[in-house]
Scaffold this active site. Structure first.
Site, PDB file in Angstrom:
ATOM      1  N   PHE A 160      18.839   8.204  -2.577  1.00  0.00           N
ATOM      2  CA  PHE A 160      18.925   6.945  -1.859  1.00  0.00           C
ATOM      3  C   PHE A 160      18.816   5.814  -2.870  1.00  0.00           C
ATOM      4  O   PHE A 160      17.756   5.617  -3.475  1.00  0.00           O
ATOM      5  CB  PHE A 160      17.763   6.892  -0.859  1.00  0.00           C
ATOM      6  CG  PHE A 160      17.725   5.698   0.057  1.00  0.00           C
ATOM      7  CD1 PHE A 160      18.482   5.668   1.227  1.00  0.00           C
ATOM      8  CD2 PHE A 160      16.907   4.620  -0.227  1.00  0.00           C
ATOM      9  CE1 PHE A 160      18.412   4.586   2.085  1.00  0.00           C
ATOM     10  CE2 PHE A 160      16.841   3.542   0.633  1.00  0.00           C
ATOM     11  CZ  PHE A 160      17.595   3.520   1.795  1.00  0.00           C
ATOM     12  N   ASN A 166      15.618  -5.173 -11.449  1.00  0.00           N
ATOM     13  CA  ASN A 166      15.008  -6.493 -11.306  1.00  0.00           C
ATOM     14  C   ASN A 166      14.654  -6.851  -9.873  1.00  0.00           C
ATOM     15  O   ASN A 166      14.268  -7.981  -9.606  1.00  0.00           O
ATOM     16  CB  ASN A 166      15.960  -7.547 -11.876  1.00  0.00           C
ATOM     17  CG  ASN A 166      16.153  -7.351 -13.362  1.00  0.00           C
ATOM     18  OD1 ASN A 166      15.204  -7.110 -14.097  1.00  0.00           O
ATOM     19  ND2 ASN A 166      17.409  -7.415 -13.808  1.00  0.00           N
ATOM     20  N   PHE A 275      16.517  -0.829   5.650  1.00  0.00           N
ATOM     21  CA  PHE A 275      15.185  -0.969   6.222  1.00  0.00           C
ATOM     22  C   PHE A 275      14.927   0.082   7.304  1.00  0.00           C
ATOM     23  O   PHE A 275      13.809   0.552   7.480  1.00  0.00           O
ATOM     24  CB  PHE A 275      14.977  -2.378   6.768  1.00  0.00           C
ATOM     25  CG  PHE A 275      14.616  -3.369   5.693  1.00  0.00           C
ATOM     26  CD1 PHE A 275      14.604  -2.990   4.343  1.00  0.00           C
ATOM     27  CD2 PHE A 275      14.297  -4.697   5.983  1.00  0.00           C
ATOM     28  CE1 PHE A 275      14.268  -3.911   3.346  1.00  0.00           C
ATOM     29  CE2 PHE A 275      13.962  -5.600   4.990  1.00  0.00           C
ATOM     30  CZ  PHE A 275      13.947  -5.220   3.670  1.00  0.00           C
ATOM     31  N   ARG A 282       8.558   5.499   5.669  1.00  0.00           N
ATOM     32  CA  ARG A 282       7.191   4.952   5.670  1.00  0.00           C
ATOM     33  C   ARG A 282       6.329   5.631   6.732  1.00  0.00           C
ATOM     34  O   ARG A 282       5.140   5.844   6.528  1.00  0.00           O
ATOM     35  CB  ARG A 282       7.243   3.445   5.921  1.00  0.00           C
ATOM     36  CG  ARG A 282       7.730   2.660   4.726  1.00  0.00           C
ATOM     37  CD  ARG A 282       8.097   1.222   5.092  1.00  0.00           C
ATOM     38  NE  ARG A 282       8.566   0.495   3.914  1.00  0.00           N
ATOM     39  CZ  ARG A 282       9.253  -0.626   3.963  1.00  0.00           C
ATOM     40  NH1 ARG A 282       9.557  -1.177   5.125  1.00  0.00           N
ATOM     41  NH2 ARG A 282       9.627  -1.222   2.842  1.00  0.00           N
ATOM     42  N   GLN A 319     -27.681  11.804  -1.220  1.00  0.00           N
ATOM     43  CA  GLN A 319     -27.204  10.765  -0.303  1.00  0.00           C
ATOM     44  C   GLN A 319     -25.943  10.084  -0.807  1.00  0.00           C
ATOM     45  O   GLN A 319     -25.011   9.823  -0.032  1.00  0.00           O
ATOM     46  CB  GLN A 319     -28.304   9.713  -0.100  1.00  0.00           C
ATOM     47  CG  GLN A 319     -29.513  10.227   0.657  1.00  0.00           C
ATOM     48  CD  GLN A 319     -30.476   9.120   1.025  1.00  0.00           C
ATOM     49  OE1 GLN A 319     -30.462   8.039   0.442  1.00  0.00           O
ATOM     50  NE2 GLN A 319     -31.330   9.387   2.015  1.00  0.00           N
ATOM     51  N   GLY A 379     -17.371  14.195 -11.629  1.00  0.00           N
ATOM     52  CA  GLY A 379     -17.858  13.806 -12.944  1.00  0.00           C
ATOM     53  C   GLY A 379     -16.783  14.040 -13.989  1.00  0.00           C
ATOM     54  O   GLY A 379     -15.586  13.888 -13.731  1.00  0.00           O
ATOM     55  N   GLU A 403       8.006   1.936  -1.535  1.00  0.00           N
ATOM     56  CA  GLU A 403       8.403   1.673  -0.149  1.00  0.00           C
ATOM     57  C   GLU A 403       7.510   0.613   0.483  1.00  0.00           C
ATOM     58  O   GLU A 403       7.033   0.740   1.602  1.00  0.00           O
ATOM     59  CB  GLU A 403       8.393   2.981   0.651  1.00  0.00           C
ATOM     60  CG  GLU A 403       9.147   4.066  -0.118  1.00  0.00           C
ATOM     61  CD  GLU A 403       9.868   5.050   0.732  1.00  0.00           C
ATOM     62  OE1 GLU A 403       9.739   4.994   1.945  1.00  0.00           O
ATOM     63  OE2 GLU A 403      10.593   5.891   0.143  1.00  0.00           O
TER      64      GLU A 403
END
Lengths: 424, 424, 424, 424
Positions: A160, A166, A275, A282, A319, A379, A403
């Protein structure tokens, strides 16, 4: 407004509860951290079966490949065919060899793929939501019959082409041009560059958006690689990506690339076409990102139970660790409910683009934020790719960005809320 | 796991979609910032009617009173009777003069009241979710018939005595004691202090939890003020609160207060009793806090459209403002969907306490966080109480805190996720 | 307490301002986004010269190497020698061939190196702050003279073996044992595993912490690789790291590795030794992380000025972009001031470990958080490693995590603030 | 760039360390949660004495009054005189009866006052930083001599009229006009409204900014209430504020209020005048907000040590509590260092407005955020005003908002960083 009104209202309310509510009533529920708000109760038996099929495939066939694929930026082209075999591609399309499942079922497939890796999901989304949805929504009947079955089987790889070097958040300013061939009637010549195009280096068929020179309006073209003369259609790969390394990404460089008028979408003009495709993708991302987050949760939980520090206590007992898990589980639950709601609305013809902006933005933001926080649980070990969490974190940054970056969707929502645009 | 499986699954899926999904299909939807993910589609006609009744009452009768009530810490006792007149009290209880609506409908009532003020909602919650739910769940049939109708009409004001001065998050350590009367058989003498008790100064009936001296187990007592000898049952008011000033709050001080065994709940022992009531109230808060947030959104949006700064632009035109609105609208939409889901599950007997912890915590956290950010839009004007936003911000801090502070619910969730408790 | 007191106080205050304040007065200042709170005013001429030397080296020699080094996980061993040549290693040590600069100057070196890459800084920190500081603080005079000059020149590569596979945040539970050789007097046999050890695969000298079998107390051993019999001291490299790929990391596996008593630190026992080294490294990290953040700011600013979207506006013109930059610049400025303060206190013998915990934690947290937010400015382009920001983001996660994860330092501070420990 | 260079640099560095660094060296330091990064080391003896004087006054005289003052919105006019008596007003001004202390000392005074209440600090800031600074910077010699001594003694109460009902963040659009009296030469007639003016209802002298009709440029006028004919200068009080209730706030309504030309600042035009005053006040706020935060920390710490929950453990023992305290203590330490740095730069003539924007914004943001989080430690008890934390939270919201809301300062910084303005 009096008591008896409310009373009578209440009585009929009992009688008139929608079936969906009754459905909740079948059996008892205990708290399940993997589905904390029981979203499963909202699915049909059939949707659950689709999810199960997808999960089995993803865990058995994709999961074992991901580590090396990501390390080496190596996308296995056969994955598309495997997905096609199972009917996972373009799954919500009716006919043309597609499965025709509900949008919720389609979202659940997406979620299972992204549970393994956002890059694999990207490869599938491009095929399903962008290329196939575009053809299904805007193609002529002839185009649909010609292209959809091969795409559905994964034998034809699609891509697509919208974003340009730009013009990221602002596709309306695209520079790619389609001009009429000076001598051959019924042929357009496409010139321009597209970038960050998932699957472009392996694509057989590219749905490319370009401005028609004569009108200045954006049109959609189905470019078949096999029909492009050498040098007119190049798709160099982009390497050394910092994320989504299990998907293949490239550019599309067109230099007077000839495309027959039969391969142009007949009617759609302007940004409506791209769109619509993006909205479909989306919505998938809103589901998919929750899959990635759920995998982070599952891995972080497991690590926290196994890793002991300070007098032999597992990390899970602290906790500060529990709060991280509780936050993430909550956001995963909320995000899934919201995605299901919009998917149902879509099938009913009631979903708006702003709703999709909302859930794409929120689910990506939360998936990214929580995955980062869960990563802290590991960690220093998080730096090892064998714990997978670092991969999800890196991927989800891009997923949040593409997107429609989070801020862009905020401004889309802001415009819908206030009636004022703030893009410029 | 093959293609035909998924295909057949898909076909039956189309046939078997639950009615609820079909319901979405009726008519077209445009984006509505007041209901951005179309939660309304999930409600029955009857639930919508209940919501409408409640909203009309709240906006017409409560809203005009709130400014002075909050300034002066002045709760109008008649509100309970007005609510009772409309059937808003204990609305989800079947029988005993109660409306018997669904839990969703009950939640929508709560949301409408808190749209005006969290203090008014607190006053209602204490009556409905704490006192009436307690009696309905754990009272003997005789207790229900004796107390529920008056409470439902708002003619009897109830309160709920659990929290003690030294035991907030940890009610299991309560010090209030019920000992058998040394001479009168069938009478207990209650001694101890409860604090931060909404409605205690005006309560006719207090549901008080105390440890039975003989067993050390917590039991529930229905203390009727009219039957307490002078000096045995005092309810001094707590003034100068920094929030929830439109509700009335006090202590309960009991000194050998005699209660007949007929007023003790017959069976329930331990924390099951109070926690059941709290869960009911917390579910209401998950709805209610979204009402307060929606009011903040509505006011901030309106202010941003009216207030002009820099070359006559309304604030609504600025990116930083739009982002605040977009975030808040999103959290309100997500929170409402989650609350509806848990309410439906509750009616189906499938809601767990952890689910309620999750939505109470998340919705309160988000309501508080967003209301604070929306408050920034008002600039210095936020300091004027006539803009109402400062009141919501102050209220929502307490709402986040009471009935389980956010961290406590995080640890409840953490325990459910990991199987490890981290309270001590 | 009267007016004349304050007046007289004020008068003498003018006379007695410390020289440092007067130093501010030399010439006018304009706002400089690269040093927004003019921290430069706090440096001596000499410190500025050291910073300048380091910056030139880093930008001219390290910067050109980083892209390939990071891609290929390829650390160039010659970097240590180059640094040694310039006197950058162990720079704050007096004598033994070291430069003997102030702690601030040493911090500024660190900052310049991490401006290029946290991995390069890690390689330097291990040499300087961990290995050399350890020897300088706890070694015998003979050990200092034997080892420090070679380390200072970078001809000898050092590493620091503390962390074990099962003991990250909790080194006191280490399992590595040093037992007396059954027959050779004056020789210890070390057995155990260390992991995530920067530079271990290339190290000539390893400062290894092990529990002395006879006492159960932790002691420091200087293990010379050249003196270890085959199979007693192995340092396999850890590959496929998700961050810090420009540093080399490995394990240390010791199996009855013989070390002469002359190579054991003479006096220091317990965690004092390793924690002193870690504190030195952490102070460096507090400076270094600000260097990485400043590089992110500089790159994001430049990108935002060059990248145009929507009607040709540079991204820099948008409010949401400016806020990200303003937040990051602020945190960089604050973090630098705090690090300088603690470095000055250290040279005066007044820095406490808690202060270092505070600045290590806060500066890493803020560097990580802001780098992630700045990364959003690059949109999809952030996925290209040529923009460098993704590398900093990945690195800073590990930097936040190692040498005391953020939560661990929070508990160290919490203990200092409250007098209560909450580790277990 | 060679080794010997750095060596020689280093050697002179040792010799040339600024005196300030040496000052650190006097004696040993232990970690002090009330001054965690030893900012005290940066103060002169005299500055410490000023701080001590201010603290004693504030704790002994202001603290006992605050609870009732805040409850009743009742500002005690005598406070200005008491402060004047001690030399706390306009303390950094040289001459004219002012103390003439350093900007750091002045900041420390501010901090001590705001440790009690931001409203008390507001009342002082208006007098010192706005009214007195304005006159000192821009007044004629005659104006200084006429007005400063009375203001310094607190016998004359001043206020500062800039903000208008429709122009908060954008004072350049003000509508207040000063036109020449049609018949009386040397007299201007001021017409317009100012709002949210601290101290206006009790002010004897108002520094009012108005546009000169003839030039359209903003000029400053010293309006003496005693000289205004009835009805030309009204200062109605604004009641029912949701914060800063211990300061008195009002409007200024001018209707052809006559002011002699002798009372107009002779030279300054445009926004330079008001912005200079605001910068002075903002620097004070950067100090003051840290005082309020420190009071929150102290109270939360004490509460967490006294309050027991779950098996008799003090709250201070829990990880989630310790993290809140550690975060707040860190931000207080960082904010103080930054404020001290800018104060020193100011005395050296090197502070820029952007620096002040940065520290005003950051310190207010952090004070607000942390105070809210600390408030959670108090649970439901936070609603009682006797714990004081709710008052600080409410105040700090306004402090963050006034004299430049956080977002406005972000855009000021953004402009300085990028060279692009994004206000419109």
């Amino acid at each position: 407004m009096n008591r008896s009104l409310l009373r009578s209202v209440a009585r009929s309310a009992q009688a008139g509860l929608p079936i969906a509510s009754r459905r909740y009533a079948s059996s008892s529920v205990t708290f399940n951290w993997e589905d904390p708000l029981a979203a499963t109760e909202l699915f049909t038996e059939e949707e659950l079966a689709v999810q199960d099929t997808a999960r089995q495939y993803c865990q058995k066939r994709l999961m074992p490949r991901i580590l090396e694929a990501y390390r080496n930026e190596d996308y296995d082209r056969r994955i598309l065919e495997e997905m096609g075999e199972l009917g996972l591609l373009g799954a919500s399309i009716q006919g043309y060899g597609c499965a025709g499942v509900s949008t919720v079922a389609s979202g659940l497939i997406t979620k299972e793929v992204e549970r393994v890796d956002s890059g694999y999901r990207s490869g599938m989304s491009v095929q399903s939501s962008l290329a196939m949805t575009g053809i299904h929504e805007f193609g002529s009947e002839e185009q649909k019959e010609r292209f959809l079955p091969g795409l559905a089987q994964g034998k034809v790889a699609g891509c697509f082409g919208l974003t340009e070097p730009n013009h990221g958040s602002d596709p309306g300013s695209m520079e790619t041009i389609a001009r009429e061939h000076p001598t051959q009637k019924g042929v357009f010549l496409l010139t321009g560059s597209k970038t960050w195009i998932t699957n472009s280096p392996i694509a057989d068929l590219a749905l490319v958006w370009a401005k028609l020179e004569s009108t200045g309006k954006i049109r959609g073209f189905l470019v078949e690689r096999s029909k492009c003369p050498p040098g007119t259609f190049e798709t160099p790969v982009i390497k050394n990506k910092s994320a989504l390394r299990a998907s293949i990404t490239g550019m599309i460089q067109m230099d007077d690339c000839p495309v027959a008028v039969e391969n142009m979408f007949p009617d759609v003009e302007g940004l409506t076409g791209p769109f619509t495709c993006l909205n479909s993708a989306r919505l998938g991302i809103a589901f998919g990102s929750m899959g990635a987050l759920e995998d982070c949760i599952s891995r972080a939980r497991e690590y926290s139970l196994e890793r002991k520090q300070f007098k032999g206590n597992p990390l899970a007992k602290y906790q500060l660790i529990q709060k991280k898990l509780a936050d993430a589980v909550t956001d995963a639950a909320y995000g899934t409910l919201a995605a299901v709601q919009v998917a149902r609305l879509k099938d009913a013809g009631k979903a708006t683009p702003e709703m999709i902006s909302m859930i794409k933005r929120q689910n990506c933001d939360r998936a990214l934020q929580n995955s980062r926080i869960l990563q802290e649980i590991f960690g220093g070990n998080a730096a090892s790719d064998e714990y997978h969490i670092g991969r999800h974190v890196a991927n989800l940054f891009v997923v949040q960005t593409y997107e429609g970056q989070s801020d862009i969707h905020a401004l889309i929502l802001g415009r819908a809320i206030t009636g004022k645009q703030a893009f410029v």
